[in-house]
Design a protein around this motif. Structure first.
Motif, short mmCIF file in Angstrom:
data_model
loop_
_atom_site.label_atom_id
_atom_site.label_comp_id
_atom_site.label_asym_id
_atom_site.label_seq_id
_atom_site.Cartn_x
_atom_site.Cartn_y
_atom_site.Cartn_z
N SER A 301 101.97 70.87 -25.22
CA SER A 301 102.22 70.11 -26.47
C SER A 301 103.52 70.52 -27.15
CB SER A 301 101.06 70.34 -27.44
OG SER A 301 100.91 71.74 -27.71
N TYR A 302 104.39 71.21 -26.43
CA TYR A 302 105.60 71.76 -27.02
C TYR A 302 106.79 71.27 -26.22
CZ TYR A 302 108.38 75.54 -29.28
OH TYR A 302 109.29 76.28 -30.02
N SER A 303 107.56 70.35 -26.79
CA SER A 303 108.67 69.76 -26.05
C SER A 303 109.84 70.73 -25.96
CB SER A 303 109.14 68.47 -26.74
OG SER A 303 109.83 68.77 -27.95
N PHE A 304 110.70 70.50 -24.98
CA PHE A 304 111.88 71.35 -24.86
C PHE A 304 112.79 71.19 -26.07
CE2 PHE A 304 116.26 72.24 -23.70
CZ PHE A 304 116.14 73.53 -23.21
N ASP A 305 112.91 69.98 -26.59
CA ASP A 305 113.77 69.78 -27.77
C ASP A 305 113.26 70.58 -28.96
OD1 ASP A 305 115.43 68.12 -26.36
OD2 ASP A 305 114.58 66.25 -27.15
N ASP A 306 111.94 70.61 -29.14
CA ASP A 306 111.39 71.42 -30.24
C ASP A 306 111.64 72.91 -29.99
OD1 ASP A 306 110.51 69.26 -31.69
OD2 ASP A 306 108.46 69.34 -30.93
N LEU A 307 111.48 73.34 -28.74
CA LEU A 307 111.77 74.73 -28.42
C LEU A 307 113.23 75.06 -28.75
CD1 LEU A 307 111.44 77.51 -27.05
CD2 LEU A 307 111.89 76.37 -24.85
N TYR A 308 114.14 74.20 -28.40
CA TYR A 308 115.56 74.51 -28.63
C TYR A 308 115.88 74.57 -30.13
CZ TYR A 308 120.62 74.43 -28.49
OH TYR A 308 121.95 74.76 -28.68
N THR A 309 115.30 73.67 -30.91
CA THR A 309 115.52 73.73 -32.36
C THR A 309 114.96 75.03 -32.92
OG1 THR A 309 115.45 71.32 -32.55
CG2 THR A 309 115.11 72.59 -34.56
N ASP A 310 113.75 75.40 -32.48
CA ASP A 310 113.16 76.67 -32.94
C ASP A 310 114.01 77.86 -32.47
OD1 ASP A 310 111.08 75.36 -34.16
OD2 ASP A 310 109.70 75.59 -32.47
N TYR A 311 114.56 77.75 -31.29
CA TYR A 311 115.43 78.81 -30.76
C TYR A 311 116.65 78.99 -31.65
CZ TYR A 311 118.69 81.05 -27.45
OH TYR A 311 119.60 81.88 -26.84
N ARG A 312 117.29 77.89 -32.01
CA ARG A 312 118.46 77.97 -32.90
C ARG A 312 118.08 78.61 -34.23
NH1 ARG A 312 120.08 72.35 -34.11
NH2 ARG A 312 121.89 73.31 -35.15
N TRP A 313 116.96 78.20 -34.78
CA TRP A 313 116.52 78.71 -36.08
C TRP A 313 116.26 80.22 -36.01
CZ3 TRP A 313 116.34 76.39 -40.75
CH2 TRP A 313 115.64 77.06 -41.76
N ASN A 314 115.61 80.65 -34.96
CA ASN A 314 115.20 82.04 -34.85
C ASN A 314 116.28 82.96 -34.27
OD1 ASN A 314 112.20 82.33 -35.67
ND2 ASN A 314 112.25 80.44 -34.46
N SER A 315 117.43 82.40 -33.93
CA SER A 315 118.50 83.25 -33.44
C SER A 315 119.02 84.20 -34.51
CB SER A 315 119.66 82.40 -32.89
OG SER A 315 120.20 81.56 -33.89
N PHE A 316 118.74 83.91 -35.78
CA PHE A 316 119.13 84.81 -36.87
C PHE A 316 118.28 86.09 -36.90
CE2 PHE A 316 120.59 80.67 -38.37
CZ PHE A 316 121.84 80.96 -38.90
N TYR A 317 117.05 85.99 -36.39
CA TYR A 317 116.11 87.10 -36.55
C TYR A 317 116.65 88.41 -36.00
CZ TYR A 317 112.05 90.03 -35.42
OH TYR A 317 111.19 91.09 -35.28
N GLY A 318 117.31 88.35 -34.85
CA GLY A 318 117.81 89.57 -34.25
C GLY A 318 118.80 90.31 -35.13
N MET A 319 119.51 89.57 -35.98
CA MET A 319 120.43 90.24 -36.89
C MET A 319 119.67 91.12 -37.87
SD MET A 319 123.43 87.48 -37.64
CE MET A 319 124.50 88.79 -38.24
N SER A 320 118.55 90.61 -38.40
CA SER A 320 117.79 91.40 -39.37
C SER A 320 117.17 92.62 -38.72
CB SER A 320 116.72 90.55 -40.06
OG SER A 320 115.79 90.04 -39.13
N VAL A 321 116.76 92.51 -37.45
CA VAL A 321 116.24 93.68 -36.75
C VAL A 321 117.35 94.72 -36.61
CG1 VAL A 321 115.29 94.55 -34.59
CG2 VAL A 321 114.50 92.37 -35.51
N ALA A 322 118.55 94.28 -36.24
CA ALA A 322 119.66 95.20 -36.01
C ALA A 322 120.06 95.92 -37.29
CB ALA A 322 120.84 94.45 -35.42
N PHE A 323 120.34 95.15 -38.34
CA PHE A 323 120.80 95.85 -39.55
C PHE A 323 119.65 96.52 -40.29
CE2 PHE A 323 120.58 91.40 -41.41
CZ PHE A 323 119.66 91.64 -42.41
N GLY A 324 118.44 95.96 -40.19
CA GLY A 324 117.30 96.59 -40.85
C GLY A 324 116.93 97.92 -40.23
N ALA A 325 116.82 97.93 -38.89
CA ALA A 325 116.46 99.17 -38.20
C ALA A 325 117.54 100.23 -38.40
CB ALA A 325 116.24 98.91 -36.71
N ALA A 326 118.80 99.81 -38.35
CA ALA A 326 119.88 100.77 -38.52
C ALA A 326 119.79 101.50 -39.86
CB ALA A 326 121.23 100.06 -38.42
N MET A 327 119.29 100.83 -40.88
CA MET A 327 119.22 101.43 -42.21
C MET A 327 117.90 102.14 -42.47
SD MET A 327 122.20 100.71 -43.17
CE MET A 327 122.15 101.33 -44.86
#
Length: 360
Positions: A301-327
């Motif tokens: 029930s999960y189209s590739f187009d929906d996955l790609y949009t969610d992927y773009r949205w969640n690409s920011f998350y790794g930044m918060s892990v990087a700067f959050g963990a560092a601090m």
């Protein structure tokens, strides 16, 4: 049995303790001696390999085991207590058999003390598996192994409302509010930017500033499917099997497991796990590979187009892990290099996929 990691130094565990453990879990063996050696470079927990010398070694008796215990760093201990890391990892192994032991090392013993926030986890040894290297990146073949494991994880509890019954699991309706508010996470970015300003380029700062400004609404602004998610799904938390290894891939460090967006794990892994040079060449093919594995596992029930949009949205998350963990965790030379590398790769991932257009 005494409680390793709770009662004393795990490096001092005795043959008698393991004999008691083996009796309790049905392993026919008598340990006459052992050696214990710290391994790995964990930021939140400490890992120890135990090598056994047997007086009697029945079928199924392990030559070695690995234990995970609280960090020796006061900063990391405080962070683990604030964020509930130790309890969450122990409870993951006790609660989710569709995943634990299949794409993870098998756990022989788990313990957690609520009052002291001390824990212990005794697991099968994945040697001669090789730990992924966040700095070096990985091959496409290893990325496919990781994404196949992600599909197993996500499909196992896809849109499963029973996840909300676990208050210790991040992101559920019964979980307490996050220890850090979005505003506090944004504040960590400001601290990170000041500490590492000499090592940050203008394009990375632009993405970080935009994300920090959007954080108060970012987490709730897009509602996609949910599943059980790792939330630190990256190479340093993966053991890739070599010849003779017990599993082709074992995912470890389940301290941040939660109910969340499956694309979050995928974006985080691809963005940080492939180098800046290789990710754009293989990104779409890897996303399609993951999507095909989901379909094979029964998620239709999960189209590739929906996955790609969610992927773009969640690409920011790794930044918060990087700067959050560092601090928040102990500062080390390798940690600084790793977090800065992750941050730069995720900023490039956001730009390459026009992620800024989603939040500005």
């Amino acid at each position: 049995m005494t409680r390793p990691g709770l009662d004393g130094n795990p490096l001092d565990l005795t043959a008698g303790w393991f004999n008691d453990l083996f009796d309790a879990i049905g392993i026919d063996a008598e340990v006459k001696g052992l050696t214990a050696k710290a391994i790995g470079t964990g930021q939140i927990g400490e890992n120890v390999r135990f090598v056994f010398d047997y007086a009697r070694k029945g079928e199924g008796a392990p030559a070695t085991l690995v234990g995970k215990f609280p960090s020796g760093s006061e900063a990391s201990l405080a962070t683990a207590a604030m964020l509930g890391h130790y309890k969450r990892e122990v409870m993951f192994y006790r609660t989710f058999p569709k995943v634990a032991g299949k794409i993870t090392p098998a756990a022989l013993y788990t313990d957690y003390d609520e009052a002291t926030n001390r824990f212990a986890l005794i697991m099968e040894d994945m040697a001669p598996s090789e730990q992924g290297d966040q700095l070096r990146g990985c091959s496409v073949a290893d990325a496919e192994r990781a994404l196949a494991s992600a599909a197993i994880l996500h499909a196992a509890y896809w849109q499963d409302e029973t996840l909300d019954g676990h208050a210790w699991l991040q992101g559920t309706s019964t979980a307490p509010p996050p220890a850090l508010s979005p505003e506090q996470v944004a504040g960590l970015w400001l601290g990170f930017k000041e500490r590492y300003k000499a090592q940050l380029t203008a394009d990375v700062i632009e993405v970080g500033d935009a994300y920090a400004a959007a954080l108060p609404a970012w987490g709730e602004a897009r509602q996609g499917p949910f599943a059980l998610t790792h939330n630190d799904f990256r190479l340093d938390n993966m053991l890739f099997g070599k010849a003779g290894a017990p599993k082709p891939l074992a995912v470890v460090d389940w301290q941040t497991v939660g109910k969340g967006a499956p694309a979050n794990d995928v974006a985080y892994f691809i963005g940080a796990g492939l180098t800046r040079e290789h990710r754009p060449k293989h990104e779409q093919a890897l996303l399609r590979y993951y999507h095909a594995r989901l379909i094979e596992a029964g998620v239709t029930s999960y189209s590739f187009d929906d996955l790609y949009t969610d992927y773009r949205w969640n690409s920011f998350y790794g930044m918060s892990v990087a700067f959050g963990a560092a601090m928040l965790v102990k500062q080390t030379e390798r940690g600084d290099e790793m977090f800065l590398t992750m941050l730069r790769r995720h900023a490039a991932q956001v730009r390459d996929n026009d992620g800024l257009a989603l939040i500005t």
